[in-house]
Design an enzyme around this catalytic site. Sequence first.
Site, mmCIF file in Angstrom:
data_model
loop_
_atom_site.group_PDB
_atom_site.id
_atom_site.type_symbol
_atom_site.label_atom_id
_atom_site.label_comp_id
_atom_site.label_asym_id
_atom_site.label_seq_id
_atom_site.Cartn_x
_atom_site.Cartn_y
_atom_site.Cartn_z
ATOM 1 N N GLY A 235 0.803 -1.211 0.000
ATOM 2 C CA GLY A 235 0.000 0.000 0.000
ATOM 3 C C GLY A 235 0.837 1.262 0.000
ATOM 4 N N HIS A 236 0.138 2.414 -0.127
ATOM 5 C CA HIS A 236 0.838 3.692 -0.181
ATOM 6 C C HIS A 236 1.568 3.981 1.126
ATOM 7 C CE1 HIS A 236 -3.358 4.746 1.121
ATOM 8 N NE2 HIS A 236 -2.664 5.321 2.089
ATOM 9 N N ASN A 237 2.726 4.650 0.991
ATOM 10 C CA ASN A 237 3.546 5.092 2.125
ATOM 11 C C ASN A 237 4.202 3.952 2.893
ATOM 12 O OD1 ASN A 237 2.442 7.519 1.323
ATOM 13 N ND2 ASN A 237 1.296 7.865 3.206
#
Length: 312
Positions: A235-237
Amino acid sequence: MKTSSFPKPVDIPIQVGSLSARLSDLHELHGMPDVLIRSVGSPEECDADSLVYLRPQPIEELQKKVDDCRAGVLIVNQTVKVRDGLTVLVTADPLALFIKALHVLFNTEPEATVHETAVVSPAAHVAPGVSIGAYSVIEAGVTIEADCSIGAHCFIGGHAQIANGTVIQNNVSIGGVGLGFHFENDGHRLFFPHLGAVLIGANAVIGSGCVIARGQLSDTVIGAGSRLGNLVNVGHNVRIGDNCAISSGTSIAGGVHIGDECHVGVGVCFNAKITVSNHCRIGMGSVVTKSLPPGVSVFGNPAKPLPTMDKF
């Protein structure tokens, strides 16, 4: 139809003495150095011209395996009785020596070409020596350093930066957006723009079917030397440290930080925004709901410490 493709003919037939001289690991050669290796296989599927390794085991069991095996060259971890026509390489880590031998016997490096069906933006920065497979798309702003290999049907966008020597297998998506949104007071779902990039360190391996989302207000990072199995979702980050092994089917929710040299089993799920410290081991199928301190081994749903996990 053939029932097996083994023993596998090698690309570069070589005498075992010459192979031994090219392998840097400490080992001893017992037998005839002029035996020609023409194939590799397993103890059950081999010929007289095959190279085979035998896993470490008690000496009585190992000697029986040696006596029963048809291969002409064996790699073992103990000194054994050598019959006529057999050559043995003795080393502390027979599997490591066998793997290094495979790199000599086979042309394992992909040809550095860009397939005619690949779409590479003129505004992408692709170094010499990069291989890009059929129907892959490389968007503007992407940087791919030297000696990387990109498989077929891949998408790389979002200003991703891929360091030298990284291998990206087929059907991988890097730099797309994740599921990032905010609910306003009236319940309206407000999409959060993804402004970060995906940064992949040197000599990483990304398995087939992986999806790695770009960051929102920070980057998504895969550390140098880390390996993702097939069908891993990042996922993002998310930040994954150096030299991690993330097994197939793992799902890592947004904002997770995983430290260096962590080992993650098949099908693990990570809750969002938790931190997994360095040197952790997570058993297959676990659901990690909370942050983990350094060096722990956990297993289960929810994941809990399991000091005996190394025995399984």
